[in-house]
Structures are given as C-alpha cells and as structure tokens.
Design a protein around this motif. Structure first.
Motif, PDB file in Angstrom:
ATOM      1  N   LEU A   1       0.805  -1.218   0.000  1.00  0.00           N
ATOM      2  CA  LEU A   1       0.000   0.000   0.000  1.00  0.00           C
ATOM      3  C   LEU A   1       0.840   1.271   0.000  1.00  0.00           C
ATOM      4  O   LEU A   1       0.464   2.261  -0.622  1.00  0.00           O
ATOM      5  N   GLY A   2       1.925   1.277   0.718  1.00  0.00           N
ATOM      6  CA  GLY A   2       2.783   2.461   0.751  1.00  0.00           C
ATOM      7  C   GLY A   2       2.090   3.705   1.271  1.00  0.00           C
ATOM      8  O   GLY A   2       2.308   4.810   0.764  1.00  0.00           O
ATOM      9  N   ILE A   3       1.270   3.551   2.302  1.00  0.00           N
ATOM     10  CA  ILE A   3       0.521   4.687   2.840  1.00  0.00           C
ATOM     11  C   ILE A   3       1.469   5.655   3.538  1.00  0.00           C
ATOM     12  O   ILE A   3       2.354   5.257   4.284  1.00  0.00           O
ATOM     13  N   ARG A   4       1.240   6.961   3.303  1.00  0.00           N
ATOM     14  CA  ARG A   4       2.012   8.016   3.952  1.00  0.00           C
ATOM     15  C   ARG A   4       1.135   8.735   4.977  1.00  0.00           C
ATOM     16  O   ARG A   4      -0.090   8.694   4.909  1.00  0.00           O
ATOM     17  N   SER A   5       1.773   9.408   5.897  1.00  0.00           N
ATOM     18  CA  SER A   5       1.040   9.955   7.038  1.00  0.00           C
ATOM     19  C   SER A   5      -0.030  10.961   6.644  1.00  0.00           C
ATOM     20  O   SER A   5      -1.057  11.082   7.304  1.00  0.00           O
ATOM     21  N   GLY A   6       0.188  11.678   5.538  1.00  0.00           N
ATOM     22  CA  GLY A   6      -0.776  12.700   5.143  1.00  0.00           C
ATOM     23  C   GLY A   6      -1.714  12.296   4.030  1.00  0.00           C
ATOM     24  O   GLY A   6      -2.459  13.136   3.510  1.00  0.00           O
ATOM     25  N   ASP A   7      -1.711  11.030   3.651  1.00  0.00           N
ATOM     26  CA  ASP A   7      -2.522  10.574   2.526  1.00  0.00           C
ATOM     27  C   ASP A   7      -4.022  10.666   2.805  1.00  0.00           C
ATOM     28  O   ASP A   7      -4.479  10.449   3.934  1.00  0.00           O
TER      29      ASP A   7
END
Length: 254
Positions: free
Chosen positions: A20-26
């Motif tokens: 997924l590669g989710i980032r904190s501000g997504d």
C-alpha cells in the motif's frame, strides 16, 4: 453471525499491507471495506490524512463505525455507497485501495473510470483480486467436492472477473490508470480452527450456498457429507486451510 472475512484472509493480508505504501498525510479510499479492518489499519498510518471506507452493506458499515469509534480513530469515516457510481470529489484521494472488493462491479469500466476521476494525478490504485477459479482450492476442489458427480459448474464466476492480467490491464488503462503491475500471492485462506467451525463458516459463503441449493433430501445430506470430508482433508494444526492464489494489482493515475 456474519462471515469473518478478516480471519479468512489473515495469511493474505501482510502482502497487501506491504504493497500500500501509505504516507502519514494521505487521503485514502477503501473500496468494499466491509467491517473496516483494512480501513482502520490505513487510518492509523495516515494519521495526518483522512480515510474513507465505502461498502454497499449497511450492516457492515454500521459495524465498521462502531469499531472505529471504539478504537478512538478520528480521521476515518464510513459510508454506505457503491464506488461504481458514488459522486466522490475530483482528485480527492492519493490512494484507492481494495481488498477483494473490486471484482463485483456490474459495469467495471464505469467503476474504474469513477475511481480514476477521484484519484489525484500520480495517485495510486492498489487492489487484491482473485486469480482464476482453477488455482484456488477454496473455489475449485471445494465446490467440486460438494457437486460430486454433477458436472455443472457454479453459475456465478464474478469473484474471478479480474483474474486475467491482460484484460484487467486494458480495463484499467482505458479507465485512466497507467503503470499497471501484478504481483502473484500464493497463501492459504483460513476457515476455522477445526472442521466443525470451518463447516459452519463455509455454509455462509455464496459459492457453497449456491451449489448446495441444487440438492434436496438425501442428496443434500450426501453433499453436506462431501463438504465435511473435504474440510477434514484440509485440517492442519493451524486450522482448516485451503490454497489460494491472488494478484496484487498496483497502478497509477495518469
């Protein structure tokens, strides 16, 4: 009691999460979120962003809202919505994710076009979908065991609608996505700690329900016996496990 998909997919989830590669501000959309386990997991990572889970099941969405509230998550919302037609805002999401929730669209082109419209340029689509029926023990041999000598295959093959890589790639590219890639995942699905638990669980699934509905009386009793025998053959110290094959599909909004 509703079928526990989170338990069923416990061995497939790590590969999906890693992709997924989710980032904190997504800003994230979870399509076909069910009771929201994957949505809540995403919300914990996207702590400075926002996560939306959608599903067509009112009961599942209500459960998801209760679980998110119990977890104290404030950056996640759940909506009863069909992602195929829901009027999401243009370029609203950095990531559209789905764990086995995109195979059942009645109009896949309209659905993925709608999802592409709601994804930022360069944003990601990450979804897990089943490979073909023949390579999935839970769908092939399990159903064949229930059918016995009956040669008629199940009528509903919608769970495998995105199994073919080339047609799925073409669909996504036509809808507005590019850089489409496929990763092969071969991990078992889990149906219960023992045969009795697995038997009760499998009876809640659409495929077994459909084929068992063809039998009555003594023939139904024999079909149920064949199902139990098949489950017993897949009992392990870790529970009743059936082999499965899936694709993790990753694409980017052009």
């Amino acid at each position: 009691m509703a079928f526990d998909y989170d338990s069923e997919l416990r061995y497939l989830d790590p590969s999906f999460r890693a992709s997924l590669g989710i980032r904190s501000g997504d800003h994230v959309l979870d399509v076909g979120c069910g009771s929201g386990r994957t949505t809540r997991d995403a919300a914990r990572i996207a702590a400075e962003g926002r996560v939306v889970g959608v599903d067509v099941s009112q009961a599942r969405i209500e459960e998801a809202r209760e679980l998110a509230a119990a977890d104290g998550l404030r950056n996640v919302v759940f909506e009863v919505a069909d992602a195929q037609t829901h009027p999401f805002r243009d370029a609203e999401f950095d990531l559209v994710m789905s764990r086995f929730g995109t195979m059942f669209f009645t109009d896949p082109m309209a659905a993925f076009t709608n999802l592409a419209r709601s994804t930022t340029t360069g944003g990601r689509l990450v979804m897990t979908v089943w490979q073909e029926r023949a390579v999935n023990e839970w769908a092939g041999p399990l159903i064949d065991a229930i059918l016995g000598d009956s040669a008629e295959a199940p009528a509903d093959d919608s769970a495998f609608s995105l199994a073919d890589r080339e047609s799925t790639r073409s669909l996504l590219e036509s809808a507005g996505f590019g850089d489409v890639g496929f990763s092969d995942v071969s991990r078992p699905v889990w149906y219960g700690a023992d045969v009795d638990a697995a038997f009760d669980a499998v009876l809640q699934l659409r495929g077994p329900q459909e084929v068992l509905g063809r039998f009555t009386g003594a023939a139904l009793h024999r079909a149920m016996g064949r199902l139990r025998t098949q489950l017993a053959a897949h009992a392990t110290p870790e529970g009743v496990l059936f082999g499965s094959r899936a694709w993790i599909v990753v694409a980017r909004r052009r």
